[in-house]
Enzyme design. Sequence first.
Site, PDB file in Angstrom:
ATOM      1  CG  HIS A 194      -0.547  -0.188   2.710  1.00 25.08           C
ATOM      2  ND1 HIS A 194       0.336  -1.619   2.678  1.00 25.08           N
ATOM      3  CD2 HIS A 194      -0.673   0.916   3.220  1.00 25.08           C
ATOM      4  CE1 HIS A 194       0.669  -0.882   4.152  1.00 25.08           C
ATOM      5  NE2 HIS A 194       0.571   0.412   4.689  1.00 25.08           N
ATOM      6  CB  VAL A 195       1.264   3.652  -2.182  1.00 23.66           C
ATOM      7  CG1 VAL A 195       1.894   5.353  -3.042  1.00 23.66           C
ATOM      8  CG2 VAL A 195       1.951   3.101  -2.761  1.00 23.66           C
TER       9      VAL A 195
HETATM   10  P1  M7G Z   1       1.772   0.669   7.873  1.00 19.45           P
HETATM   11  O1  M7G Z   1       2.570   1.391   6.644  1.00 19.45           O
HETATM   12  O2  M7G Z   1       1.537  -0.839   7.048  1.00 19.45           O
HETATM   13  O3  M7G Z   1       1.678   1.311   8.682  1.00 19.45           O
HETATM   14  O4  M7G Z   1       0.092   1.612   6.642  1.00 19.45           O
HETATM   15  P2  M7G Z   1       1.340   2.194  10.293  1.00 19.45           P
HETATM   16  O5  M7G Z   1       0.117   2.189  10.700  1.00 19.45           O
HETATM   17  O6  M7G Z   1       2.345   1.566  10.854  1.00 19.45           O
HETATM   18  O7  M7G Z   1       1.218   3.598   9.216  1.00 19.45           O
HETATM   19  C1  M7G Z   1      -1.429   1.125   7.060  1.00 19.45           C
HETATM   20  C2  M7G Z   1      -2.224   2.424   6.809  1.00 19.45           C
HETATM   21  O8  M7G Z   1      -3.498   1.812   7.042  1.00 19.45           O
HETATM   22  C3  M7G Z   1      -1.714   3.248   8.184  1.00 19.45           C
HETATM   23  O9  M7G Z   1      -1.735   4.694   7.959  1.00 19.45           O
HETATM   24  C4  M7G Z   1      -3.351   2.717   8.741  1.00 19.45           C
HETATM   25  O10 M7G Z   1      -3.969   3.925  10.030  1.00 19.45           O
HETATM   26  C5  M7G Z   1      -4.245   2.567   7.872  1.00 19.45           C
HETATM   27  N1  M7G Z   1      -4.920   1.805   7.975  1.00 19.45           N
HETATM   28  C6  M7G Z   1      -5.171   0.380   9.027  1.00 19.45           C
HETATM   29  N2  M7G Z   1      -6.611   0.076   9.545  1.00 19.45           N
HETATM   30  C7  M7G Z   1      -6.723  -1.030  10.361  1.00 19.45           C
HETATM   31  C8  M7G Z   1      -7.524   0.344   8.005  1.00 19.45           C
HETATM   32  C9  M7G Z   1      -8.449   0.593   7.991  1.00 19.45           C
HETATM   33  O11 M7G Z   1      -9.423  -0.480   8.854  1.00 19.45           O
HETATM   34  N3  M7G Z   1      -9.304   1.209   6.623  1.00 19.45           N
HETATM   35  C10 M7G Z   1      -8.434   2.535   6.489  1.00 19.45           C
HETATM   36  N4  M7G Z   1      -8.904   2.910   4.953  1.00 19.45           N
HETATM   37  N5  M7G Z   1      -6.909   2.299   6.798  1.00 19.45           N
HETATM   38  C11 M7G Z   1      -6.907   1.814   7.886  1.00 19.45           C
END
Ligand code: M7G
Length: 327
Positions: free
Chosen positions: A267-268
């Site tokens: 994901h980006v």
């Molecule tokens: P990441 O780079 O894997 O790590 O980003 P981070 O969470 O430490 O930044 C995943 C991104 O997905 C994050 O910015 C989360 O806020 C977002 N995210 C996580 N979940 C569980 C959801 C969700 O259920 N829905 C949406 N729309 N975004 C999510």
Amino acid sequence: MAECVSEASGPEPKRRKPAAAAADGDAPCEPGEFNFDNFQLERILRENARDKTVFIHGKVGEDGGDVRDAVIILEKTPFRENTLPQLLNKNADLHLQMKNDIYSTHHLHPLPAFNEIKTTVIYPATEKHIKKYLQQQMYLVNETADDYRNITAPYLQSQTFSVQWVYNILEKKAEAERIIHEHPDPKNGFILIPDFKWNQKQVDDLHLIAISHCRDVKSLRDLTAEHLPLLQTILQEGQMAIFKRYNIPKSQLRIYLHYQPSYYHLHVHFTAVGYDAPGSMVERAHLLSSVIENLQFDPEYYQKRTLTFALKADDPLLQKFKEEGRI
Ligand code: M7G
């Protein structure tokens, strides 16, 4: 979980010509959704006075007697230009705190509608969620290609966050009404959707994520020149879709991948360049434009390079690096 909000309007771009209202409509609240009836506060995992956020660990007692963990994130939301007239008018509930010459400070008590707290609920939360939000000392790790093969990859195979929420988005089982753009091709396609950290009320803290339809790229480390069409599609169509919806040009977007990510499905992130988004520091964010250029330069760039990232003190991956004498 979709947010429950009272206003259906989308974000209001500041000082730009109005964008089309975000039809991303927050889903209506359904009965049976999370509430604080049986919630008990355990401890504060982390708080940040500047960001006006607090991360809370709580316990929720269920009817059957089970007690389960929950993580609650509370965040005061940014001001919105179009609601300022309702805050600053002759009926404002304003109380003087102190006055000195031309200087004075006050307490302003706005109506509840203008005093929203964005609330994110993770329930039931796993031990990993609780640790993710716990304030801890960080350690920098320089992961060589061999380290990835011998330490990180085997560890990740046993230990990652579930990406069920990602599959729910890709299969339109959740958040379907929030999708901003889709390129449906199973190999080079993706879905662009607001990150759940963003309340979509203002574009100053804009944050969307592009999630690839292909499921076999876990992170930056798996990317090769074979993925260039996918990455270029995400970059170009993501920029275009955001311009169309929010009237934000590409020069105002920071577009990047995290390494390490929390969720191992490609994901980006797309964030407003003026927004100090969590996770945009140099030891975690990799600009998509640089990633593309690196892969054009060397198709196996990310299989060969040392990548640096920070891990929390109690991260089991950090322990693995210590056991191997790499820290
Ligand atoms: P990441 O780079 O894997 O790590 O980003 P981070 O969470 O430490 O930044 C995943 C991104 O997905 C994050 O910015 C989360 O806020 C977002 N995210 C996580 N979940 C569980 C959801 C969700 O259920 N829905 C949406 N729309 N975004 C999510």
